[in-house]
Design a protein around this motif. Structure first.
Motif, PDB file in Angstrom:
ATOM      1  N   ASP A   1      30.626  37.192  54.474  1.00 45.11           N
ATOM      2  CA  ASP A   1      30.448  38.633  54.509  1.00 45.11           C
ATOM      3  C   ASP A   1      29.162  38.987  55.228  1.00 45.11           C
ATOM      4  OD1 ASP A   1      30.944  41.285  54.032  1.00 45.11           O
ATOM      5  OD2 ASP A   1      29.846  41.270  52.132  1.00 45.11           O
TER       6      ASP A   1
ATOM      7  N   THR B   1      33.866  40.512  43.396  1.00 47.15           N
ATOM      8  CA  THR B   1      34.266  41.034  44.704  1.00 47.15           C
ATOM      9  C   THR B   1      35.618  41.723  44.641  1.00 47.15           C
ATOM     10  OG1 THR B   1      35.308  38.938  45.313  1.00 47.15           O
ATOM     11  CG2 THR B   1      32.977  39.226  45.892  1.00 47.15           C
ATOM     12  N   GLY B   2      36.284  41.631  43.495  1.00 44.21           N
ATOM     13  CA  GLY B   2      37.559  42.298  43.321  1.00 44.21           C
ATOM     14  C   GLY B   2      37.686  42.853  41.915  1.00 44.21           C
TER      15      GLY B   2
ATOM     16  N   GLN C   1      40.381  47.015  44.162  1.00 42.54           N
ATOM     17  CA  GLN C   1      39.627  46.567  45.331  1.00 42.54           C
ATOM     18  C   GLN C   1      39.614  45.056  45.316  1.00 42.54           C
ATOM     19  OE1 GLN C   1      35.865  48.428  46.451  1.00 42.54           O
ATOM     20  NE2 GLN C   1      34.919  46.411  46.629  1.00 42.54           N
ATOM     21  N   THR C   2      39.888  44.427  46.448  1.00 43.17           N
ATOM     22  CA  THR C   2      39.915  42.977  46.488  1.00 43.17           C
ATOM     23  C   THR C   2      39.661  42.472  47.888  1.00 43.17           C
ATOM     24  OG1 THR C   2      41.214  41.011  45.971  1.00 43.17           O
ATOM     25  CG2 THR C   2      42.420  42.885  46.870  1.00 43.17           C
ATOM     26  N   ARG C   3      38.927  41.358  47.965  1.00 42.19           N
ATOM     27  CA  ARG C   3      38.872  40.600  49.203  1.00 42.19           C
ATOM     28  C   ARG C   3      40.102  39.703  49.270  1.00 42.19           C
ATOM     29  NH1 ARG C   3      32.484  38.861  49.656  1.00 42.19           N
ATOM     30  NH2 ARG C   3      31.659  40.974  49.918  1.00 42.19           N
ATOM     31  N   THR C   4      40.379  39.171  50.445  1.00 37.34           N
ATOM     32  CA  THR C   4      41.661  38.488  50.639  1.00 37.34           C
ATOM     33  C   THR C   4      41.491  37.072  51.214  1.00 37.34           C
ATOM     34  OG1 THR C   4      41.830  39.560  52.805  1.00 37.34           O
ATOM     35  CG2 THR C   4      42.911  40.652  50.950  1.00 37.34           C
TER      36      THR C   4
ATOM     37  N   THR D   1      38.599  43.401  53.101  1.00 45.40           N
ATOM     38  CA  THR D   1      38.608  44.014  51.775  1.00 45.40           C
ATOM     39  C   THR D   1      39.624  45.144  51.764  1.00 45.40           C
ATOM     40  OG1 THR D   1      36.269  43.515  51.407  1.00 45.40           O
ATOM     41  CG2 THR D   1      37.248  45.224  50.037  1.00 45.40           C
TER      42      THR D   1
END
Length: 818
Positions: free
Chosen positions: A95, A619-620, A668-671, A680
């Motif tokens: 990131d 992060t999620g 909300q989530t990163r992948t 995101t």
């Protein structure tokens, strides 16, 4: 078209949340498998920290906190270590974050989960990333938020989709006066350059003002830093029909010994051109009135928000928190209005009146606040906070309308030959001044009588004076010059004195390792004196007791369950409390308008229950919240026959009860599970419902202008090697139906949906310079309304079509950290 769009939006929302729900376990599992030692653990919920361990300089969701000097160094070291750990974790995940000046690196997901009560926290990155210009633009993307006002302006916050008077706006935890009669505050006036963070509070605690039935938005201004910060941002924007315009903001602060300071100031120009079309049709589908309007509106915001903090002794800290906000607005509009009358039953044109209207309006709103706090540590387990503030807002408006009219009459024969033509010119003038000032003081104590209890008690008092004086005149200058005729209404001149005293007590209790209970009681007493323009006055007083109860259960280290109950109030509009009478015909079709100084405030008992799940080192996150509010003594306009004078009167009254309910989902989530660790995804949807029973007809209807749902979808993508971020947000607002009693008639409005799209691209030019490109309202949103107007007997009189469009906006900003 609208049906297809609704179908598309619904399927898009379902797909997003199904995708998030399926991906959540995978994301959590993958993060844990990559290395559990990278996950930052927080302090056990089984212990309440000592008062000197608590440091919340940016929020008022917890009432009084204060650091002691003996712990400051240790806490700063711990914060630096945490920051380093967060930076290391972020770099491992690929990131890159654009710098945020003057703001500690706080994970808002973690902070939201640690809060003992339910609150949505918007940090600096969320505020700055999409180059939002005003607080209104930021709030539009949040769960359950609808923004009122003309398209593209985003000025009236409507939490849960309810009318603006149900939402409370606070600045640094206190209400700020504004010119609106509904006690609202126009958030488009606050530039984001002043804002440290924003909190959206669903159910208040006892330490917070109770006037947010739908919820409270608390805007926290930037605070004095612990070290040197310096940032200069220049922005330029353009619309499709306007010359470029822009803004400038400066942030500069430092700490010298026991004294720290911050200067936060900005100036920005905003343009808001509009094109409007309105047409009224009779029962034979003939246009009886057609109106076309072109409007140009230019606004200039000047804001200054310094913050000074001086630790005068190990136990005492003084803070000075002035605030200045000035908005000037210039509006020019041209309207062309055609009014037509027809002969009956032939349907031939009887009269055509063509009005050409030139409008010029200048408005200035100047608000300021002076004051500060003294914080004193009484002992290792208790402290005190005393605040004293004076604030005032002045609003002046000058409006001139020049109306050139041509009236043509026709004969009722074949071909409709002209019978007569006459020309007139009239000038309408309006001068309005509003003044709203407030002196308020707060005194609160935090102490810990037992190990698992943190008790807060406090008292607040305010003295408020509000004045309004609007003088309206109308003058004919063609065909003959006449003297101006005064058209000032009976409620256009008034004064209101409103004095309030609040006392509260609250106890935050740890019940074992995983349970927290926050219980409180708040008493609010108000004394009003309303004086009309004819010097008649009415006094009113009342006291309400508002209990609150919040329960938090830490199911697992990453799963939080909450439920809360709180009583809130909605106080009447200012001008509804004026003892005035505006005499009409006194008939059912044209009733007299009268004020109601005896109006009681609406009261509401709100219940909320929700669960939040986080993963991937915060992060999620995924949250589900259900809410229900019962509303008593709802205020609505009502027509009744006055037996004393045998005339019909329309006045605001406490007509009955209602209820509000719904469900909010946000994610909300990163992948990394898709092989895209720098992507995101985020989104939210709120399903909204309400019921009000008409006292006379028994009909069940929704609250005014509340949509059935509101949703937001978006993504943010980072390219670390290029130092670049870009993203999109898509706002979905469906249509709604609204029924309203107005001037003895019932207006049924069907408003179509409004969807909007924003985008941004940000990248770093050097270590100290970053640039952003952005676009707002990329879909060129149109507001479309169809109104059906019924008379007092329920018979359809006419139909009205309204269309209003706003332009796309494109911009660039350059930020230099020096």
């Amino acid at each position: 078209m609208q049906t297809n769009l609704t179908f598309f939006n619904s399927n898009l929302l379902i797909a997003f949340f199904l995708f998030t729900a399926i991906a959540t376990p995978a994301a959590a599992k993958e993060t844990e498998e990559k290395g559990s030692n990278t996950i930052t653990t927080t302090k056990s919920e089984s212990q309440i920290p000592n008062l000197q361990e608590i440091n919340i300089p940016h929020t008022s969701t917890k009432f009084l906190t204060q650091d002691t000097p003996e712990n400051t160094e240790a806490e700063n070291t711990e914060a630096e270590n945490t920051e380093a750990e967060n930076t290391e974790v972020a770099s491992q995940e690929g990131d890159i974050e654009l710098d945020v000046v003057g703001t500690p690196l706080v994970n808002f997901i973690e902070e939201r989960q640690q809060s003992p009560t339910g609150v949505i926290i918007l940090d600096q990155r969320e505020i700055q990333r999409f180059n939002y210009r005003t607080v209104g633009e930021v709030l539009r993307r949040q769960p359950g938020v609808v923004l009122g006002g003309p398209p593209g302006e985003d000025k009236d916050v409507r939490l849960l989709g309810l009318p603006k008077e149900y939402t409370q706006i606070l600045i640094n935890g206190q209400r700020f006066p504004d010119g609106g009669e509904n006690r609202e505050f126009k958030v488009d006036r606050i530039p984001v350059s002043l804002v440290e963070r924003i909190e959206i509070i669903s159910n208040p605690t006892a330490t917070q003002n109770s006037q947010g039935v739908a919820g409270t938005v608390n805007i926290i201004l930037k605070k004095a830093p612990d070290g040197r910060v310096a940032d200069l941002t220049v922005s330029g924007t353009t619309l499709e029909s306007k010359e470029p315009f822009g803004g400038l903001s400066l942030l500069y602060g430092d700490k010298q010994g026991d004294f720290s300071y911050l200067l936060s100031a900005g100036i920005q120009q905003r343009e808001a051109p509009k094109n409007k079309f309105k047409q009224t049709l009779d029962l034979q589908n003939r246009p009886t009135q057609t109106e076309r309007e072109t409007e140009s509106k230019s606004l200039l915001d000047i804001s200054i928000a310094p913050n000074l903090v001086w630790r005068i002794s190990p136990q005492d800290t003084l803070s000075f928190e002035p605030f200045f906000l000035r908005t000037t607005e210039e509006k020019d509009a041209t309207r062309n209005i055609d009014n037509q009358k027809f002969f009956s039953p032939s349907g031939r044109l009887q009269e055509l009146k063509q009005d050409h209207v030139n409008l010029n309006e200048d408005k200035t709103i100047t608000g300021w606040r002076l004051g500060g706090h003294w914080e004193h540590e009484l002992s290792a387990t208790s402290n005190m906070k005393l605040g004293l503030f004076f604030q005032k807002t002045d609003e002046t408006k000058s409006k001139i309308e020049t109306i050139n009219s041509t009236t043509t009459t026709f004969r009722n024969v074949d071909g409709s030959p002209i019978n007569n033509t006459r020309n007139t010119t009239n000038i309408k003038r309006e001068e309005e001044k509003k003044s709203d000032q407030d002196l308020f003081a707060t005194l609160g104590f935090n102490f810990r009588p037992w190990e698992n209890h943190k008790v807060t008690v406090g008292i607040e008092g305010s003295l408020r004076d509000r004045e309004k004086k609007k003088i309206s005149t109308e003058q004919e200058i063609v065909p003959t010059l006449k003297q101006p005729v005064e058209k000032t209404g009976p409620k256009d001149i008034y004064t209101i004195e409103e004095n309030q005293l609040n006392i509260f007590v609250q106890d935050e209790i740890r019940l074992g390792e995983k349970h927290t209970l926050t219980a409180g009681l708040r008493m609010e007493t108000i004394d009003n004196k309303a004086t009309a323009g004819d010097s008649s006055e009415v006094k009113q007083s009342g006291t309400v007791f508002n209990p609150s109860l919040h329960y938090k259960y830490l199911v697992t280290p990453t799963t939080v369950f909450r439920t809360s109950l709180a009583r809130t109030v909605r106080r009447p509009k200012f001008d509804d409390l004026i003892p005035f009478r505006d005499s009409k015909d006194g008939t059912l079709l044209k009733p007299d308008n009268v004020g109601n100084p005896n109006l009681k405030p609406e009261t509401s008992l709100g219940i909320e229950t929700g669960i939040e799940q986080s993963w991937g080192n915060n992060t999620g996150a995924f949250g589900v919240n259900a809410f229900y509010r019962s509303v008593n003594d709802k205020i609505e306009n009502e027509i009744n026959l006055n037996p004393e004078n045998n005339r019909f009167e329309q006045s605001p009254r406490n007509v009955g009860d209602g209820k509000i309910y719904g469900l909010r989902l946000d994610a909300q989530t990163r992948t990394p599970f898709l092989g895209l660790p720098n992507l995101t995804l985020f989104g939210n949807v709120s399903f909204l419902g309400s019921e009000v029973e008409d006292k006379k007809s028994g009909e069940i209807r929704r609250f005014k202008e509340q949509p059935s749902y509101v949703a937001n979808l978006g993504f943010d993508y980072t390219i670390p090697n290029w130092g670049m971020n870009f993203g999109l947000t898509y706002n979905i607002l469906p249509g709604f139906e609204n029924r309203e009693l107005k001037d003895g008639k019932t207006e049924v409005t069907n408003q179509a949906g409004e969807n909007s799209l924003d985008a941004y691209l940000a990248f770093r030019l050097t270590n100290s310079v970053q640039m952003s490109l952005f676009g707002k309202n990329l879909l060129a949103a149109e507001r479309s309304k169809d109104r059906s107007i019924f008379n007092a007997e329920g018979v359809l009189e006419n139909l009205r079509i309204e269309r209003e469009t706003a332009e796309r906006l494109y911009g660039i900003s350059l930020s230099w950290q020096f």
